[in-house]
Write an enzyme that holds these catalytic residues in place. Structure first.
Site, PDB file in Angstrom:
ATOM      1  N   ASP A   8       0.801  -1.244   0.000  1.00 22.60           N
ATOM      2  CA  ASP A   8       0.000   0.000   0.000  1.00 22.60           C
ATOM      3  C   ASP A   8       0.829   1.288   0.000  1.00 22.60           C
ATOM      4  O   ASP A   8       0.548   2.220   0.764  1.00 22.60           O
ATOM      5  CB  ASP A   8      -0.946   0.012   1.206  1.00 22.60           C
ATOM      6  CG  ASP A   8      -1.935  -1.147   1.193  1.00 22.60           C
ATOM      7  OD1 ASP A   8      -1.872  -1.979   0.269  1.00 22.60           O
ATOM      8  OD2 ASP A   8      -2.770  -1.223   2.109  1.00 22.60           O
ATOM      9  N   LYS A 108      -6.955  -4.909  -3.143  1.00 23.39           N
ATOM     10  CA  LYS A 108      -7.676  -5.441  -1.985  1.00 23.39           C
ATOM     11  C   LYS A 108      -8.666  -4.409  -1.466  1.00 23.39           C
ATOM     12  O   LYS A 108      -8.587  -3.238  -1.829  1.00 23.39           O
ATOM     13  CB  LYS A 108      -6.686  -5.847  -0.880  1.00 23.39           C
ATOM     14  CG  LYS A 108      -5.853  -4.699  -0.317  1.00 23.39           C
ATOM     15  CD  LYS A 108      -4.761  -5.220   0.594  1.00 23.39           C
ATOM     16  CE  LYS A 108      -3.958  -4.107   1.243  1.00 23.39           C
ATOM     17  NZ  LYS A 108      -4.684  -3.313   2.224  1.00 23.39           N
ATOM     18  N   CYS A 153      -1.891  -2.685   7.758  1.00 22.71           N
ATOM     19  CA  CYS A 153      -1.818  -3.539   6.561  1.00 22.71           C
ATOM     20  C   CYS A 153      -0.506  -4.312   6.469  1.00 22.71           C
ATOM     21  O   CYS A 153      -0.500  -5.462   6.016  1.00 22.71           O
ATOM     22  CB  CYS A 153      -2.054  -2.698   5.316  1.00 22.71           C
ATOM     23  SG  CYS A 153      -3.738  -1.990   5.302  1.00 22.71           S
TER      24      CYS A 153
END
Length: 210
Positions: A8, A108, A153
């Site tokens: 990310d 995601k 994450c």
């Protein structure tokens, strides 16, 4: 094969983004250095890719403010500001990240009814993304992880990598991660270490030529 997972590294989690992590952009040069000098045969990037009105957004829950705990799919859920909405600049990879070196992008968080911190499966652990199958097919034996944020994450991606890739060594390169809270980072590092994730520095990653 040795692989690198970039978690990310998106505008939304860097300064100026909708869910900015302090010094989030500091992970970009570390990621680029690893890409250039880490000897990886496969580079994967996860990308938060939420539909508008995702259930983890505080704006989807009247009366809830960002960073309050609410409920999603019958479980406690941190309510986030709207972030990384599909197709927006907030969801794009950081402009300085060497995206040309990325071999595979794993999106995601696309299901509005459940959040997905991990690059491998949703928070309910019901739906998998398929990333584990991709890495197994590539015969990945060492997986290094960097990205944002350490206490969310990155943490859940590393824990799932350990659980779902039992024959691979999973390593977190700390120089290439930043977290939301100091307490959260400390707790996340301890949990990852307890699960068998190796916690290493950039120098260690660069000088290990497995």
């Amino acid at each position: 094969m040795k692989a690198l997972l970039l978690v990310d590294i998106q505008n939304g989690f860097c300064p100026g983004g909708n869910l900015a992590v302090a010094e989030g952009d500091a992970v970009v040069p570390v990621a680029n250095t690893l890409i250039e000098r880490g000897g990886y045969g496969f580079v994967v990037a996860s990308q938060d890719w939420h539909p508008p009105g995702h259930g983890s957004f505080a704006s989807s829950h009247p009366g809830k403010a960002p960073f309050e705990v609410g409920e999603l799919a019958g479980k406690p859920q941190m309510m986030w500001p709207d972030h990384c909405v599909q197709g927006t600049e907030d969801a794009a990879f950081h402009p300085d990240l060497n995206v040309s070196a990325i071999d595979y992008v794993q999106r995601k968080g696309e299901d509005p009814a459940v959040d997905s911190y991990s690059a491998f499966r949703d928070n309910d652990k019901n739906a998998v993304t398929g990333l584990d199958a991709v890495l197994k097919e590539k015969n990945v034996t060492v997986l290094d992880i960097v990205g944002l944020a350490t206490d969310y994450c990155v943490r859940f991606s590393a824990l799932d990598a350990r659980a779902m890739l039992p024959h691979a060594t999973v390593r977190l390169v700390t120089d290439g991660c930043r977290g939301i809270t100091e307490e959260g980072v400390t707790e996340a590092l301890a949990e990852m270490r307890d699960a068998g994730v190796e916690i290493i520095s950039l120098d260690e990653a660069l000088h290990d030529h497995r």
